[in-house]
Design a protein around this motif. Sequence first.
Motif, PDB file in Angstrom:
ATOM      1  N   THR A 196       0.838  -1.201   0.000  1.00 42.36           N
ATOM      2  CA  THR A 196       0.000   0.000   0.000  1.00 42.36           C
ATOM      3  C   THR A 196       0.872   1.249   0.000  1.00 42.36           C
ATOM      4  O   THR A 196       2.064   1.199   0.312  1.00 42.36           O
ATOM      5  CB  THR A 196      -0.920   0.065   1.249  1.00 42.36           C
ATOM      6  N   LYS A 206      -0.100   3.927   1.880  1.00 41.63           N
ATOM      7  CA  LYS A 206      -0.240   4.476   3.221  1.00 41.63           C
ATOM      8  C   LYS A 206      -0.465   3.350   4.226  1.00 41.63           C
ATOM      9  O   LYS A 206      -1.107   2.346   3.920  1.00 41.63           O
ATOM     10  CB  LYS A 206      -1.425   5.449   3.286  1.00 41.63           C
ATOM     11  N   GLU A 219      -2.375   3.310   6.771  1.00 41.71           N
ATOM     12  CA  GLU A 219      -3.773   3.129   7.145  1.00 41.71           C
ATOM     13  C   GLU A 219      -4.550   2.249   6.168  1.00 41.71           C
ATOM     14  O   GLU A 219      -5.672   1.819   6.447  1.00 41.71           O
ATOM     15  CB  GLU A 219      -4.482   4.487   7.304  1.00 41.71           C
ATOM     16  N   ASP A 220      -3.952   1.962   5.022  1.00 43.22           N
ATOM     17  CA  ASP A 220      -4.607   1.087   4.050  1.00 43.22           C
ATOM     18  C   ASP A 220      -4.264  -0.394   4.273  1.00 43.22           C
ATOM     19  O   ASP A 220      -4.651  -1.247   3.465  1.00 43.22           O
ATOM     20  CB  ASP A 220      -4.224   1.499   2.631  1.00 43.22           C
ATOM     21  N   SER A 253      -2.095  -6.756   6.926  1.00 40.97           N
ATOM     22  CA  SER A 253      -2.964  -7.582   6.074  1.00 40.97           C
ATOM     23  C   SER A 253      -2.225  -8.794   5.506  1.00 40.97           C
ATOM     24  O   SER A 253      -1.671  -8.744   4.405  1.00 40.97           O
ATOM     25  CB  SER A 253      -3.512  -6.732   4.912  1.00 40.97           C
ATOM     26  N   LYS A 299      -2.940  -9.605   1.883  1.00 40.90           N
ATOM     27  CA  LYS A 299      -2.227  -8.806   0.874  1.00 40.90           C
ATOM     28  C   LYS A 299      -0.810  -9.330   0.674  1.00 40.90           C
ATOM     29  O   LYS A 299      -0.303  -9.430  -0.455  1.00 40.90           O
ATOM     30  CB  LYS A 299      -2.181  -7.328   1.293  1.00 40.90           C
TER      31      LYS A 299
END
Length: 351
Positions: free
Chosen positions: A205, A207, A209-210, A215, A218
């Motif tokens: 990501t 950022k 916060e994403d 995750s 991901k």
Amino acid sequence: MRRVSRIAAAGVATAALAVSATACGGTSSDAAGSKSGGKSKGVAIAYDVGGKGDQSFNDAATAGMDKAAKDLKIGKKAVEPSDGESDADKTQRLTELVKQGYNPVIGVGYAYAPAVKEVSAKYPKVTFGIVDDETVKAKNVADLVFSEQEASYLAGVTAAKTTKSKTVGFVGGVDVPLIHKFEAGYVQGVKDTNPKVKVVKQYLTEKAEDGGFTSPDKGKTAAQGQIEDGADVVYHAAGLSGQGVIEAAAAKKVWAIGVDSDQYKQDALAKYKKYILTSATKDVAASVYNLAKSVVEDNAEGGVVRADLKSGGVALADSNPEFKKMADLQAALKKAEEGITSGKIKVKATP
């Protein structure tokens, strides 16, 4: 060659808080004011994204806090982050820890920089720490930073020496300068060892916060893609997301290289450990412990406290027996270590 065993011990080299602080020096210890007769309630840490149980960065900070509480006979407290929180939320969290009487108060991760800057200015008699950031300049703030690129260089040497496909991967959690250090060192280590090895790279990501650090799904998807592109060694610098990278590598029976903590030893990753060749570690635990110790001993100082390969603050883990059996790799790593610590090899901190 003994790596983590030697380095973990040397990690107390970070203990030179007072000696290796490189910014403005004044002492600052005084929760409710230890110099004026008050007593600190103990050490407190505020977790970065991922929180406790990330098997790497935050858990290393927890280990340092736990050791300090036990050895120094002081209290401890750890506070979890919340999803989508603001700098104001972090500021409030640190303020509450100070008001509760904790000293030192440590923000785990560069995202705490604005909060640490604000709260440390309001409470000059309390010692603060921030891990992975050196932008907060104050006499009562210790910037606990690491030369991650040096350990990553050794990870790159390892990848280049063990790949059979001549393609290796890198998965970064978030596209930020801190993680660029991991990428830069890794790629340089690969290319210095074998220029013909291809490095495929992906950031999860833009950022934090994403979910780049939180995750595993991901991380797993990214690693699967790199493995499909031919990578048979994948190094991650992705926090909790790295668990997905390791899972993907194990599923395809290729090597994974962990980060921050010795991930071969992590209970949550035990079923994948056969495929965790090594980990590029940084001794966050020692940095947290040493800051707490300096407060207890009333000699804490502010400034940059940098841990590198020479001091033992970063390293390459050697827990996997298969890793230690690779004689050619061990020789290459010894040469690389000597080059870095002598200054002959200059490892880049940016790609």
